[in-house]
Design a protein around this motif. Structure first.
Motif, PDB file in Angstrom:
ATOM      1  N   LEU A 163       0.746  -1.219   0.011  1.00  0.00           N
ATOM      2  CA  LEU A 163      -0.076  -0.062  -0.102  1.00  0.00           C
ATOM      3  C   LEU A 163       0.861   1.415   0.094  1.00  0.00           C
ATOM      4  N   SER A 198       2.584   1.793  -3.487  1.00  0.00           N
ATOM      5  CA  SER A 198       1.430   2.239  -4.474  1.00  0.00           C
ATOM      6  C   SER A 198       0.801   3.432  -4.401  1.00  0.00           C
ATOM      7  N   SER A 199       1.077   4.020  -3.261  1.00  0.00           N
ATOM      8  CA  SER A 199       0.489   5.426  -3.025  1.00  0.00           C
ATOM      9  C   SER A 199       1.292   6.561  -3.020  1.00  0.00           C
ATOM     10  N   LYS A 252      -4.032   7.558  -4.451  1.00  0.00           N
ATOM     11  CA  LYS A 252      -3.237   7.787  -5.567  1.00  0.00           C
ATOM     12  C   LYS A 252      -3.822   9.235  -6.169  1.00  0.00           C
ATOM     13  N   SER A 281      -6.167   4.087  -3.122  1.00  0.00           N
ATOM     14  CA  SER A 281      -5.347   3.044  -3.473  1.00  0.00           C
ATOM     15  C   SER A 281      -6.109   1.699  -3.377  1.00  0.00           C
ATOM     16  N   GLY A 303      -7.149   0.747   0.365  1.00  0.00           N
ATOM     17  CA  GLY A 303      -6.236   1.780   1.156  1.00  0.00           C
ATOM     18  C   GLY A 303      -7.038   2.876   2.036  1.00  0.00           C
TER      19      GLY A 303
END
Length: 231
Positions: free
Chosen positions: A74, A77-78, A159, A177, A182
């Motif tokens: 997480l 990807s954030s 994101k 996310s 998320g």
């Protein structure tokens, strides 16, 4: 409400999504989703019972192309990770041209309390966009998403969205996310996550509101910008 379910596959992403028969199926970029009508509406204006208005409800099942399964995934990807307070929700809108399978999104104004990753700082306001909302008499409710409510305390892995902001909006805009993975709600010492979240994320949430932010601080190497007690 239909009780007959079948498995459909998004050929573009290889993602499986469970849908009810005789429903509209559409695909957003990176997601498969569908609607199940759960009450009967009158035209585009919902249903009336006596003098009261009751919107038609459409239950949406969302299957992201990628769901982060652990806190490190997480974080990676954030673009932004914050704790904050939901201030209010804006009227729902449609992304792009409207058609018979359009699904609305709703933008929520969130005030940042603490930043774990990214450029926002305490007291900044951001917009967080979620699939679903009230549109033309139908309330679209994603089955996997936890609801945003005013004054709700949240921990968000986000994101950034640069292309599809609400018209005229200058605040930074974000998606959660993994669509729902998320999003964590805090209540007392509890941290809640979607029932569809992978088990490692549920295990992290079970650590509670005191330990969970400490885990994020340790994982990101970011010193808190505001005490957690501010939540």
């Amino acid at each position: 409400m239909s009780t007959l379910f079948e498995m459909c596959q998004n050929q573009a992403t290889g993602v499986l999504v469970q849908v009810a028969s005789k429903t509209n199926l559409a695909f957003l970029t990176g997601c498969a989703f569908c609607m199940i009508l759960t009450s009967t509406g009158l035209g585009q204006n919902g249903a009336k019972t006596g003098d009261s208005f009751r919107p038609t409800e459409a239950l949406i099942f969302v299957s992201p192309a990628f769901v982060p399964e652990t806190i490190p995934e997480l974080i990676t990807s954030s673009d932004l990770i914050v704790s904050g307070l939901v201030i209010r929700s804006l009227p729902s809108r449609i992304l792009g041209a409207e058609n018979e399978v359009s699904t609305p999104v709703t933008d929520h104004l969130v005030r940042v309390v603490q930043t774990f990753k990214g450029k926002s700082k305490a007291s900044d306001e951001i917009l967080v966009t979620q699939i679903g909302g009230l549109w033309r008499g139908t309330e679209h409710k994603p089955a996997e998403l936890l609801p945003f409510q005013p004054q709700q305390e949240v921990i968000l892995f986000l994101k950034e969205e640069k292309q599809k902001k609400p018209e005229g909006m200058k605040l930074p805009c974000f998606w959660v996310s993994g669509v729902w993975a998320g999003l964590f709600l805090t209540s007392g010492d509890e941290v809640l996550v979607s029932r569809s979240a992978p088990e490692p994320l549920k295990a992290a949430a079970r650590q509670g509101q005191t330990a969970f932010p400490q885990l994020l601080t340790a994982s990101t190497g970011r010193q808190a910008h505001a005490p957690q007690a501010a939540l």
